[in-house]
Design an enzyme around this catalytic site. Sequence first.
Site, mmCIF file in Angstrom:
data_model
loop_
_atom_site.group_PDB
_atom_site.id
_atom_site.type_symbol
_atom_site.label_atom_id
_atom_site.label_comp_id
_atom_site.label_asym_id
_atom_site.label_seq_id
_atom_site.Cartn_x
_atom_site.Cartn_y
_atom_site.Cartn_z
ATOM 1 N N TYR A 50 0.747 -1.273 0.010
ATOM 2 C CA TYR A 50 -0.118 0.202 -0.119
ATOM 3 C C TYR A 50 0.745 1.220 0.214
ATOM 4 C CZ TYR A 50 -3.482 3.455 1.722
ATOM 5 O OH TYR A 50 -3.927 4.751 1.805
ATOM 6 N N ASP A 51 1.954 1.185 0.706
ATOM 7 C CA ASP A 51 2.751 2.334 0.800
ATOM 8 C C ASP A 51 3.594 2.500 -0.330
ATOM 9 O OD1 ASP A 51 2.096 2.903 3.434
ATOM 10 O OD2 ASP A 51 3.959 1.786 4.478
ATOM 11 N N GLU A 132 -24.223 5.016 36.618
ATOM 12 C CA GLU A 132 -23.210 4.634 35.561
ATOM 13 C C GLU A 132 -22.005 5.984 35.686
ATOM 14 O OE1 GLU A 132 -25.120 5.006 31.494
ATOM 15 O OE2 GLU A 132 -26.315 3.600 32.220
ATOM 16 N N LYS A 134 -19.906 8.813 34.311
ATOM 17 C CA LYS A 134 -20.102 9.951 33.157
ATOM 18 C C LYS A 134 -18.908 10.141 32.507
ATOM 19 C CE LYS A 134 -22.020 14.471 32.101
ATOM 20 N NZ LYS A 134 -21.086 14.969 31.465
ATOM 21 N N ASP A 136 -15.945 11.386 30.058
ATOM 22 C CA ASP A 136 -15.845 12.566 29.474
ATOM 23 C C ASP A 136 -15.036 12.280 28.179
ATOM 24 O OD1 ASP A 136 -15.415 15.489 29.683
ATOM 25 O OD2 ASP A 136 -13.584 15.407 30.976
ATOM 26 N N ARG A 155 -23.401 14.744 18.371
ATOM 27 C CA ARG A 155 -24.528 15.410 18.740
ATOM 28 C C ARG A 155 -24.840 16.723 18.530
ATOM 29 N NH1 ARG A 155 -25.136 18.864 23.155
ATOM 30 N NH2 ARG A 155 -26.980 18.475 24.480
ATOM 31 N N GLU A 191 -20.611 7.186 24.107
ATOM 32 C CA GLU A 191 -19.764 8.034 24.433
ATOM 33 C C GLU A 191 -18.336 7.556 23.671
ATOM 34 O OE1 GLU A 191 -21.024 10.591 25.842
ATOM 35 O OE2 GLU A 191 -19.210 12.098 26.758
ATOM 36 N N TYR A 243 -24.613 3.627 25.931
ATOM 37 C CA TYR A 243 -25.417 3.806 27.265
ATOM 38 C C TYR A 243 -26.787 4.266 27.078
ATOM 39 C CZ TYR A 243 -23.544 8.428 26.669
ATOM 40 O OH TYR A 243 -23.351 9.836 26.045
ATOM 41 N N LYS A 307 -30.051 7.099 36.202
ATOM 42 C CA LYS A 307 -31.218 7.207 35.396
ATOM 43 C C LYS A 307 -32.343 6.219 35.985
ATOM 44 C CE LYS A 307 -27.904 7.183 31.671
ATOM 45 N NZ LYS A 307 -27.249 6.536 30.397
ATOM 46 N N LYS A 331 -21.842 15.564 39.487
ATOM 47 C CA LYS A 331 -20.637 15.885 39.211
ATOM 48 C C LYS A 331 -19.633 15.730 40.440
ATOM 49 C CE LYS A 331 -20.832 17.731 34.751
ATOM 50 N NZ LYS A 331 -20.414 18.775 34.619
ATOM 51 N N CYS A 425 -16.179 52.649 30.346
ATOM 52 C CA CYS A 425 -15.792 51.408 29.401
ATOM 53 C C CYS A 425 -14.413 51.621 28.904
ATOM 54 C CB CYS A 425 -16.955 51.452 28.495
ATOM 55 S SG CYS A 425 -16.488 50.209 26.897
ATOM 56 N N CYS A 428 -14.908 52.098 24.787
ATOM 57 C CA CYS A 428 -15.441 53.431 24.121
ATOM 58 C C CYS A 428 -15.366 54.458 25.026
ATOM 59 C CB CYS A 428 -16.961 53.014 23.670
ATOM 60 S SG CYS A 428 -18.126 53.081 24.852
ATOM 61 N N CYS A 443 -21.514 49.469 30.427
ATOM 62 C CA CYS A 443 -21.140 50.582 29.566
ATOM 63 C C CYS A 443 -22.348 51.312 29.013
ATOM 64 C CB CYS A 443 -20.311 49.851 28.368
ATOM 65 S SG CYS A 443 -20.221 50.931 27.053
ATOM 66 N N CYS A 449 -21.099 51.772 21.397
ATOM 67 C CA CYS A 449 -19.665 51.132 21.809
ATOM 68 C C CYS A 449 -19.264 49.819 20.783
ATOM 69 C CB CYS A 449 -20.056 50.484 23.318
ATOM 70 S SG CYS A 449 -18.566 49.462 24.158
HETATM 71 S S1 IVH Z 1 -27.233 9.825 29.071
HETATM 72 C C1 IVH Z 1 -31.107 11.754 27.923
HETATM 73 N N1 IVH Z 1 -25.114 8.590 30.097
HETATM 74 O O1 IVH Z 1 -23.197 13.710 29.200
HETATM 75 C C2 IVH Z 1 -29.730 11.453 28.514
HETATM 76 N N2 IVH Z 1 -24.823 10.589 29.216
HETATM 77 O O2 IVH Z 1 -24.352 15.935 29.935
HETATM 78 C C3 IVH Z 1 -28.586 11.396 27.745
HETATM 79 N N3 IVH Z 1 -22.576 11.284 29.124
HETATM 80 O O3 IVH Z 1 -24.347 14.726 26.174
HETATM 81 C C4 IVH Z 1 -27.298 11.216 28.101
HETATM 82 N N4 IVH Z 1 -21.591 9.433 30.051
HETATM 83 O O4 IVH Z 1 -22.449 13.026 26.123
HETATM 84 C C5 IVH Z 1 -25.606 9.672 29.531
HETATM 85 N N5 IVH Z 1 -23.424 6.955 31.147
HETATM 86 C C6 IVH Z 1 -23.666 8.308 30.418
HETATM 87 C C7 IVH Z 1 -22.939 9.430 29.954
HETATM 88 C C8 IVH Z 1 -23.639 10.333 29.242
HETATM 89 C C9 IVH Z 1 -21.383 10.564 29.387
HETATM 90 C C10 IVH Z 1 -22.494 12.385 28.422
HETATM 91 C C11 IVH Z 1 -23.289 12.697 27.021
HETATM 92 C C12 IVH Z 1 -24.255 13.746 27.120
HETATM 93 C C13 IVH Z 1 -23.803 14.696 28.243
HETATM 94 C C14 IVH Z 1 -24.715 15.270 29.209
#
Ligand code: IVH
Length: 695
Positions: A50-51, A132, A134, A136, A155, A191, A243, A307, A331, A425, A428, A443, A449
């Site tokens: 390929y290369d 569950e 969350k 990132d 999204r 995610e 999820y 949930k 959080k 300000c 301005c 201001c 401004c």
């Molecule tokens: S449920 C209606 N579950 O968090 C509920 N979201 O702040 C839909 N996220 O946009 C989301 N882990 O990107 C859900 N275990 C999890 C998650 C999760 C990360 C994120 C997701 C969402 C954002 C909302």
Amino acid sequence: MTPVDVSQIAVDQLTADEADRELARLAKEIKKHDALYHAKDAPEISDADYDALRRRNDAIELKFPLSVRSDSPSKRVGAPAVAGFKKVRHAKPMLSLGNVFSEEELEDFLAGIRRFLKELSDPAQVLEMVAEPKIDGLSISLRYEHGKLVQAATRGDGEEGEDVTANARTVADIPQSLPVGVPDVLEVRGEVYMSKADFFALNERQEAAGEKPFANPRNAAAGSLRQLDSAITAKRPLKFFAYAWGEVSAASWSMHNDFLDRLKAWGFIVNPFTKLCRSVADIVAHYTLIQNQRASLDYDIDGVVYKVNRLDWQERLGFVSRAPRWAIAHKFPAEKAETIVQGIDIQVGRTGVLTPVARLEPVTVGGVVVSNATLHNADYIQEKDIRIGDRVRIQRAGDVIPQVLEVVDDGRHASRPGYEFPTVCPVCQSHAVREEGEAATRCTGGLVCPAQAHERLIHFVSRNAFDIEGLGGKHIVNFFDDGLIKTPGDIFRLNAQMLTGREGWKEKSIQNLIAAIAAKRTIDMPRFVFALGIRQVGQATARLLAKQYGTMDRLRTAMQDARVIGSEALEELLSIDGIGRAMADDLVEFFAEPHNREVLDDLLRFVAVEPFIAPSTEGSPVAGKTVVFTGTLETMSRGEAKAKAEALGAKVSGSVSAKTDILVAGPGAGSKEKKARELGVRVLNEAEWVALIGG
Ligand code: IVH
């Protein structure tokens, strides 16, 4: 005569004609192998072969630059992410989540659910919640039809995302096909993320190649998924946790944890720290467990999501603006660090508010380099006695702007001069004033401004407003300062001639911009209202207004009529759940201001605002009707009754008037029922109401 097989000719022996033919063949061949490798995961040739194809292509192009094809493979790999993924409308919107930061707030959230679902007011009733982590990363929706992955979308703003199908196909955790028996249409959501180890390794490679490193795994994942060239994505080690679901042709599960089991059976990866909880104590214990695991996990998480397990309850609970009532994100506490305040800058926002921002000696907080932090307003600085040169403790929680928490005395704090908040300000030079009872200093420059004008225009074209691709803040400021754009309408008056010859604008980028602007000549009403930048009117309020008034004409007339205290128009405005007195004042004031009216008239010459179409309530016996609930309801809470009526297209009001169509009266109804009967309004008891709306 048999045609010469050009693929056998050495590069330096090729004629121009042969080079053209060979480049065409190579383009086709390489494209085929790219598809086999990335999309089908089934390469037919070795990496070395390929290369070799690519090297031959590059060598020919070097020798015959005029023969380089527009679809040349050399233009694909390594190409930077430029404009343009296809937009995809989500069949079901992708929502966000509300937040809680403490056990107390969590208990309030759960109590709210128990109040909404009347049968849960009995504390002995178990409310099962699935907890569950969350993750990132960035959320993505994967659409399978007849078991085959047909589309992957980011999204975006929740309604519309970007088509990243080719890239998603390169992610090993995302199945290309599902076992037989899955629903014909199935959207799986979850995610996309990058592990910490992969992130560090990627950054090392980036730096070795002289490229900019990514700030954190989340950015690295986002940057990798949003590559226009899926060959680059393929080289980035992305992972996926599933999820949730979007559109499904036939859902055969009735509990969230059942659904998670299905996901696993279908070949998706579900986060192993998922747990069914039956009490607040269970939830808190699991939160603590996940929090304790956090540092040792190989991926970033920023909290725990809870949930409601029962889907019939999820359904009944529904949503408030963009977030479900049946789920919440708990959080983790914000991360903190210490650094030095090097200066205090004043930013002037679109409504003239002067916001002080601390310029900090850069410091890493939870993996992100922070060099600015908000100081909110004059009172905040005074209260905390923050002085330039001070050592301060700062914190950063999730995506929010970092904050300065307090001064850490280094022994020299007292010797530094106190900070004096400006009285003019900085942009301005107009007076900056603070009104009675307000925290903000504004201001008074208004239309003169330039900072306010810049910010208003930047807001107008921003992502959740007109979202004009290729027209960023820098361009706006530039065009404004050169007199090309003064008002939103001017954006639509831009033409190629006006841009030609400007530094940094080539024919192609001009064409793209003009096309991107033209594409926004039709826009939905919530975006339009949000784009106007009315004080306090965010996306959620813009949506409420669109829903209530339906068209811009109606909204404008209503806002003008609402100037009269005691008018029906003002009453209607204040009857909207979520709009209070102060916001109503700002709205009325905005539409009363002659300059705003001119700007709006001008803009509407170019832009068609689509009437707001509420989700179909066709066949609903109460669509468009005004309903009032009074007395005690027995089978459902007031909140649920209201939400249900609204979902069916009714307007729910708190007071009875000649405009009321139906009064639903439970035991203990008093003056409202009397008034309704006097006015000849239809009065129903709860059972009759339930029968009317079909249960
Ligand atoms: S449920 C209606 N579950 O968090 C509920 N979201 O702040 C839909 N996220 O946009 C989301 N882990 O990107 C859900 N275990 C999890 C998650 C999760 C990360 C994120 C997701 C969402 C954002 C909302």
